[in-house]
Design a protein around this motif. Structure first.
Motif, PDB file in Angstrom:
ATOM      1  N   THR A 524       0.841  -1.201   0.000  1.00  0.00           N
ATOM      2  CA  THR A 524       0.000   0.000   0.000  1.00  0.00           C
ATOM      3  C   THR A 524       0.877   1.252   0.000  1.00  0.00           C
ATOM      4  O   THR A 524       0.997   1.934   1.009  1.00  0.00           O
ATOM      5  N   PRO A 525       1.543   1.561  -1.141  1.00  0.00           N
ATOM      6  CA  PRO A 525       2.403   2.735  -1.182  1.00  0.00           C
ATOM      7  C   PRO A 525       1.620   4.024  -0.977  1.00  0.00           C
ATOM      8  O   PRO A 525       0.504   4.172  -1.462  1.00  0.00           O
ATOM      9  N   SER A 526       2.214   4.943  -0.233  1.00  0.00           N
ATOM     10  CA  SER A 526       1.557   6.225   0.034  1.00  0.00           C
ATOM     11  C   SER A 526       2.622   7.253   0.354  1.00  0.00           C
ATOM     12  O   SER A 526       3.516   6.999   1.166  1.00  0.00           O
ATOM     13  N   GLN A 527       2.544   8.404  -0.264  1.00  0.00           N
ATOM     14  CA  GLN A 527       3.518   9.463  -0.015  1.00  0.00           C
ATOM     15  C   GLN A 527       3.424   9.965   1.420  1.00  0.00           C
ATOM     16  O   GLN A 527       4.441  10.235   2.062  1.00  0.00           O
ATOM     17  N   SER A 528       2.199  10.082   1.954  1.00  0.00           N
ATOM     18  CA  SER A 528       2.030  10.549   3.325  1.00  0.00           C
ATOM     19  C   SER A 528       2.699   9.602   4.312  1.00  0.00           C
ATOM     20  O   SER A 528       3.377  10.018   5.254  1.00  0.00           O
ATOM     21  N   LEU A 529       2.522   8.307   4.088  1.00  0.00           N
ATOM     22  CA  LEU A 529       3.138   7.323   4.966  1.00  0.00           C
ATOM     23  C   LEU A 529       4.651   7.292   4.797  1.00  0.00           C
ATOM     24  O   LEU A 529       5.396   7.070   5.749  1.00  0.00           O
ATOM     25  N   ARG A 530       5.111   7.524   3.588  1.00  0.00           N
ATOM     26  CA  ARG A 530       6.554   7.550   3.362  1.00  0.00           C
ATOM     27  C   ARG A 530       7.198   8.702   4.130  1.00  0.00           C
ATOM     28  O   ARG A 530       8.263   8.552   4.725  1.00  0.00           O
ATOM     29  N   VAL A 531       6.537   9.846   4.138  1.00  0.00           N
ATOM     30  CA  VAL A 531       7.052  10.985   4.906  1.00  0.00           C
ATOM     31  C   VAL A 531       7.075  10.655   6.391  1.00  0.00           C
ATOM     32  O   VAL A 531       8.037  10.934   7.098  1.00  0.00           O
ATOM     33  N   ALA A 532       5.985  10.038   6.878  1.00  0.00           N
ATOM     34  CA  ALA A 532       5.928   9.658   8.293  1.00  0.00           C
ATOM     35  C   ALA A 532       7.024   8.662   8.638  1.00  0.00           C
ATOM     36  O   ALA A 532       7.678   8.760   9.685  1.00  0.00           O
ATOM     37  N   MET A 533       7.249   7.682   7.767  1.00  0.00           N
ATOM     38  CA  MET A 533       8.284   6.677   7.990  1.00  0.00           C
ATOM     39  C   MET A 533       9.665   7.320   8.077  1.00  0.00           C
ATOM     40  O   MET A 533      10.460   7.021   8.974  1.00  0.00           O
ATOM     41  N   ASN A 534       9.959   8.228   7.146  1.00  0.00           N
ATOM     42  CA  ASN A 534      11.259   8.903   7.164  1.00  0.00           C
ATOM     43  C   ASN A 534      11.428   9.756   8.415  1.00  0.00           C
ATOM     44  O   ASN A 534      12.522   9.841   8.989  1.00  0.00           O
ATOM     45  N   SER A 535      10.346  10.393   8.853  1.00  0.00           N
ATOM     46  CA  SER A 535      10.412  11.210  10.068  1.00  0.00           C
ATOM     47  C   SER A 535      10.692  10.339  11.294  1.00  0.00           C
ATOM     48  O   SER A 535      11.492  10.699  12.159  1.00  0.00           O
ATOM     49  N   LEU A 536      10.036   9.195  11.367  1.00  0.00           N
ATOM     50  CA  LEU A 536      10.250   8.286  12.488  1.00  0.00           C
ATOM     51  C   LEU A 536      11.670   7.743  12.489  1.00  0.00           C
ATOM     52  O   LEU A 536      12.301   7.614  13.537  1.00  0.00           O
ATOM     53  N   THR A 537      12.170   7.418  11.310  1.00  0.00           N
ATOM     54  CA  THR A 537      13.532   6.873  11.203  1.00  0.00           C
ATOM     55  C   THR A 537      14.575   7.893  11.619  1.00  0.00           C
ATOM     56  O   THR A 537      15.638   7.540  12.134  1.00  0.00           O
ATOM     57  N   SER A 538      14.286   9.172  11.405  1.00  0.00           N
ATOM     58  CA  SER A 538      15.269  10.218  11.714  1.00  0.00           C
ATOM     59  C   SER A 538      15.377  10.516  13.203  1.00  0.00           C
ATOM     60  O   SER A 538      16.302  11.197  13.637  1.00  0.00           O
ATOM     61  N   ILE A 539      14.427  10.004  14.003  1.00  0.00           N
ATOM     62  CA  ILE A 539      14.462  10.262  15.446  1.00  0.00           C
ATOM     63  C   ILE A 539      15.595   9.481  16.088  1.00  0.00           C
ATOM     64  O   ILE A 539      15.747   8.278  15.875  1.00  0.00           O
ATOM     65  N   ARG A 540      16.413  10.160  16.872  1.00  0.00           N
ATOM     66  CA  ARG A 540      17.524   9.541  17.579  1.00  0.00           C
ATOM     67  C   ARG A 540      17.385   9.824  19.062  1.00  0.00           C
ATOM     68  O   ARG A 540      16.640  10.696  19.485  1.00  0.00           O
TER      69      ARG A 540
END
Length: 576
Positions: A524-540
């Motif tokens: 289920t590709p989605s640009q909104s979810l991709r942005v959310a995923m990248n934001s979550l991954t960037s959290i340290r």
């Protein structure tokens, strides 16, 4: 030119084909295993150890060889869990390995102790002494330390039993309310018409101070210390940088920095000393502590510090009998407690993992979920109740009660929904709208958990449950807190790690959620979810803030609701 890993591997294998005619074929295997431990994957090393032990187990000349005894103990550790280690050591001893070596008796006894099979551990120590295992003085010292821990365990049990007298004086006040939750405890766990009755409770966590639990084999093994570069996991490590891949490693360096009582403002519990005064469990370290929260030593320390807390719980019971659970049958848990026992009708096996089985059950015609853990582990009860108390309405299971035997624990919770996110994913019913809704709901749950200082620690698509596949009735629930971490009982800023992971704090959950999104987006590709995923991954860990979760959720909801979510909801209500 240096040989490649593959060339070294082929060289060792070629050498093994020719060693049978040598005076000491075991020596070549030892060289191979020593190299493999630093060069190959753990599963490859385990298979190599199994080959070696299988080859020489039947050769009488090696049964008392200190090198081979050491290999058998190393193999037990490489198995990766206490039950597997116990089985491996039992098989080695049955075959006659190390009958005169204190090492294998000490290793077997410590694993049995960690499995809470105290009677068998006592027997193993006795067998070692009877067989004249050497060094006998060290074996006797370990045996005496074990008996000291058992004596202190009995003393703690007596204290908890005397605490029930205090509970009796308060029973009139507590009759209709759970000690730590605003709502009454579920009466389904006792016969109707019965009052809450104080019962004598034993402490479930029998192992005492971890600092004297390590099997120190250096004195006994001086003649073979050069066999491997790193010592056995049963040995006492001098190097603080020792790998924590070893399940039975003495965690002294970590424990000294662990478990200071530093309550966050939202946590409403205390750890009590004998005088009922809050007490720190350790001094704060000047440098950031790195702790393995899943090591047995740390878990035991935490559980012992919470003994008084467990003694005060109205629906926490320690029992002697651990009934077997079978689908389609009815079992009585806590039968010896009479009115506090519970009859469960087992309907279905939901999941079966190495350490736990989860069942759908009914208790007095009420649907519940029961988690059976082996060995017993009451930790999840503690976390669920702390979260329920501090964050009203959080979407996690409601802990109804726990029965704690030495070999197993039975945690009863409110009924789980029938669907997991992974099941929906596999059935190809995962729409963009539903996935977006689920991610937003999980972010809300994580925000509540993190605000209470709790890290879930094992978030996957299997731990996210849904009531349905439509947004209006999805009803997201986050389950399985058995790997959770309560940061408020550790030193401020402490970071956590296990196995080969990098140290983590709350970003562990955000990274895990990003992995869930990544897996689901293949369908289920989605640009909104991709942005959310990248934001979550960037959290340290050094930049984590609760506000980040709120912002990611807000952005996700706004982006998605504009077109896709609105269309999906329209279709849902049109079908209605």
């Amino acid at each position: 030119m240096a040989l490649t890993k593959q060339q070294r591997l082929q060289g060792f294998e070629a050498e093994l084909l020719q060693v049978d005619s040598s005076p000491d074929p075991l020596n070549s295997w030892i060289s191979y295993i020593s190299w493999a431990r630093s060069a190959l994957q753990k599963d490859q090393v385990l298979k190599l150890l199994e080959r070696c032990i299988g080859k020489f187990m039947s050769e009488p000349r090696y049964l008392e060889d200190a090198r081979f005894v050491r290999l058998c103990v190393t193999h037990a550790d490489a198995v990766g869990d206490y039950h597997g280690a116990e089985e491996a050591l039992r098989k080695s001893r049955t075959a006659g390995v190390g009958s005169k070596s204190a090492l294998i008796y000490e290793a077997h006894a410590i694993v049995l102790e960690k499995l809470r099979n105290f009677a068998k551990a006592e027997t193993v120590y006795a067998e070692g002494k009877s067989n004249g295992a050497q060094p006998l003085e060290r074996l006797e010292q370990r045996w005496e330390e074990f008996r000291g821990r058992m004596k202190r365990r009995v003393e703690r049990q007596r204290k908890l039993e005397s605490h029930s007298v205090h509970r009796k004086a308060l029973s009139a006040v507590q009759k209709n309310a759970a000690p730590i939750e605003p709502s009454p405890p579920p009466q389904k766990l006792r016969k109707r018409g019965e009052e809450d009755k104080p019962i004598s409770r034993k402490l479930a966590f029998g192992v005492e101070d971890s600092s004297d639990m390590t099997i120190n084999t250096k004195l006994a093994m001086q003649d073979v210390d050069a066999m491997f570069n790193s010592p056995l996991p049963f040995e006492e490590h001098k190097d603080d940088d020792s790998s924590d891949d070893n399940r039975f490693l003495d965690e002294k360096a970590n424990i000294e920095q662990t478990l200071a009582m530093n309550k966050s403002p939202g946590i409403g519990f205390q750890i009590y000393s004998d005088g009922n005064e809050p007490r720190p469990l350790s001094q704060d370290s000047e440098k950031t502590a790195i702790i393995n929260p899943y090591s047995m030593d740390v878990r035991v320390r935490v559980e012992e510090s919470l003994a008084e807390w467990f003694a005060q719980q109205g629906n926490y019971y320690v029992v002697d009998i651990a009934p077997e659970i079978e689908v389609g049958r009815t079992s009585i848990i806590g039968e010896e407690l009479r009115s506090d026992g519970v009859t469960v009708a087992v309907q279905n096996l939901r999941s079966d993992t190495e350490r736990a089985r989860v069942y759908d059950v009914t208790v007095d015609d009420e649907r519940m979920t029961m988690k059976v853990q082996n060995p017993a582990d009451p930790w999840e009860l503690y976390l669920l109740r702390q979260l329920s108390k501090q964050s009203q309405g959080i979407s996690i299971p409601r802990a109804m009660g726990l029965y704690d035997a030495e070999s197993k624990s039975y945690l009863l919770c409110s009924a789980y929904p029938n669907l997991s996110l992974s099941q929906i994913y596999r059935s190809e019913r995962l729409s963009k709208a539903l996935l977006c809704f689920v991610v937003a709901e999980v972010l809300t749950i994580l925000e509540n958990c993190h605000a209470c200082g709790v890290i879930h620690g094992a978030l996957t698509s299997d731990t996210i449950l849904l009531k349905g596949t439509s947004i209006h009735d999805a009803g997201v629930l986050l389950v399985d807190f058995s790997r959770g971490v309560d940061t408020t009982i550790h030193p401020p800023g402490a970071r956590f790690k296990s196995k080969t992971e990098k140290p983590w704090r709350f970003e562990k959950d955000t990274n895990d959620l990003a992995d869930v999104i990544r897996q689901s987006m293949t369908m289920t590709p989605s640009q909104s979810l991709r942005v959310a995923m990248n934001s979550l991954t960037s959290i340290r860990g050094d930049n984590y803030r609760l506000e980040y979760l709120r912002q990611i959720r807000s952005d996700l909801q706004q982006d998605f609701s504009s077109v896709e979510l609105a269309e999906s909801l329209y279709e849902v209500f049109e079908m209605k």
